[in-house]
Scaffold this motif. Sequence first.
Motif, PDB file in Angstrom:
ATOM      1  N   ASP A  88      69.990 -70.523   0.483  1.00 27.07           N
ATOM      2  CA  ASP A  88      69.200 -70.208   1.677  1.00 27.07           C
ATOM      3  C   ASP A  88      68.182 -71.287   2.035  1.00 27.07           C
ATOM      4  O   ASP A  88      68.098 -71.702   3.191  1.00 27.07           O
ATOM      5  N   HIS A  89      67.397 -71.747   1.088  1.00 25.15           N
ATOM      6  CA  HIS A  89      66.349 -72.711   1.427  1.00 25.15           C
ATOM      7  C   HIS A  89      66.933 -74.056   1.858  1.00 25.15           C
ATOM      8  O   HIS A  89      66.317 -74.766   2.670  1.00 25.15           O
ATOM      9  N   SER A  90      68.104 -74.403   1.363  1.00 28.38           N
ATOM     10  CA  SER A  90      68.762 -75.621   1.834  1.00 28.38           C
ATOM     11  C   SER A  90      69.211 -75.462   3.281  1.00 28.38           C
ATOM     12  O   SER A  90      69.107 -76.389   4.084  1.00 28.38           O
ATOM     13  N   GLN A  92      67.810 -73.457   5.462  1.00 23.11           N
ATOM     14  CA  GLN A  92      66.574 -73.514   6.250  1.00 23.11           C
ATOM     15  C   GLN A  92      66.114 -74.953   6.446  1.00 23.11           C
ATOM     16  O   GLN A  92      65.640 -75.322   7.532  1.00 23.11           O
ATOM     17  N   ALA A  93      66.262 -75.766   5.402  1.00 28.07           N
ATOM     18  CA  ALA A  93      65.859 -77.168   5.504  1.00 28.07           C
ATOM     19  C   ALA A  93      66.717 -77.910   6.520  1.00 28.07           C
ATOM     20  O   ALA A  93      66.218 -78.713   7.319  1.00 28.07           O
ATOM     21  N   PRO A 187      67.082 -76.072  -4.551  1.00 33.98           N
ATOM     22  CA  PRO A 187      66.499 -76.288  -3.231  1.00 33.98           C
ATOM     23  C   PRO A 187      65.002 -76.579  -3.235  1.00 33.98           C
ATOM     24  O   PRO A 187      64.501 -77.212  -2.305  1.00 33.98           O
ATOM     25  N   THR A 188      64.293 -76.143  -4.267  1.00 32.46           N
ATOM     26  CA  THR A 188      62.839 -76.324  -4.264  1.00 32.46           C
ATOM     27  C   THR A 188      62.461 -77.795  -4.225  1.00 32.46           C
ATOM     28  O   THR A 188      61.661 -78.232  -3.388  1.00 32.46           O
ATOM     29  N   VAL A 191      63.453 -79.444  -0.832  1.00 28.88           N
ATOM     30  CA  VAL A 191      62.501 -79.154   0.235  1.00 28.88           C
ATOM     31  C   VAL A 191      61.235 -79.982   0.046  1.00 28.88           C
ATOM     32  O   VAL A 191      60.696 -80.572   1.003  1.00 28.88           O
ATOM     33  N   GLU A 192      60.764 -80.068  -1.187  1.00 26.93           N
ATOM     34  CA  GLU A 192      59.565 -80.870  -1.463  1.00 26.93           C
ATOM     35  C   GLU A 192      59.780 -82.330  -1.088  1.00 26.93           C
ATOM     36  O   GLU A 192      58.876 -82.989  -0.552  1.00 26.93           O
ATOM     37  N   LYS A 202      56.199 -77.747   5.282  1.00 24.90           N
ATOM     38  CA  LYS A 202      56.390 -76.683   4.309  1.00 24.90           C
ATOM     39  C   LYS A 202      56.475 -75.317   4.968  1.00 24.90           C
ATOM     40  O   LYS A 202      57.261 -74.451   4.556  1.00 24.90           O
ATOM     41  N   ILE A 205      59.786 -73.448   6.045  1.00 20.81           N
ATOM     42  CA  ILE A 205      60.676 -72.814   5.074  1.00 20.81           C
ATOM     43  C   ILE A 205      60.058 -71.493   4.644  1.00 20.81           C
ATOM     44  O   ILE A 205      58.951 -71.461   4.096  1.00 20.81           O
TER      45      ILE A 205
END
Length: 206
Positions: A88-90, A92-93, A187-188, A191-192, A202, A205
């Motif tokens: 998911d976070h990828s 979103q990125a 993904p953390t 995203v960073e 930031k 996300i």
Amino acid sequence: MAIEAVVFDIGNVLIEWNPERFYDAEIGPARRKELFATVDLHAVNDRVDQGHDFRETIYDTAKANPEFSDEIRLWHDRWIEMASPEIDHSVQALRALRDNGVPVYALSNFGIGSFALAQSHYDFLSEFDRPYISGHMGVIKPNPKIYQMLEDDSGTRPDALLFADDRADNIAMAAARGWQTHHFDGPTAWVERLVTEGLIRKEQIA
């Protein structure tokens, strides 16, 4: 050099890809180990990724290995269950980059048929500015030719590309060509990295 485009691998960057996990759940670890020791299904999948017909390649392999034929056909018939869930976070990125006007490319080892199937399940796979899919290109990572093809087609300088991939050999080849790279292990950190590079914020996300 400022980053002009971000390049995503797909498997294990945007979508989890773990055939062993799927087979362990379906046939048990012992049978799965026997299957994978007897039939190199990842090598078979490489042929699909090089442009060979998805169903025909898997079904021919099943026919050639009758003791595992039912299990091998699962690689085609229930493939989408192996290529899941989305990360998911990828995702979103990816969308945050596009919202910010940053070109986003895919560079992925993927078959023609399997990619079409994945696109029917994951709408974000149709959102790349430029998708570079090995099955359509006839060459797979980490062959340097596929990186050259992306550079030539996109017109982007190698040092202006930021590439995320989960495989060290794919990352090493990109780095050797002068690309900026990120060895994806979740993904953390990705995203960073994108936040640090000033490509996303930031708060974009969830």
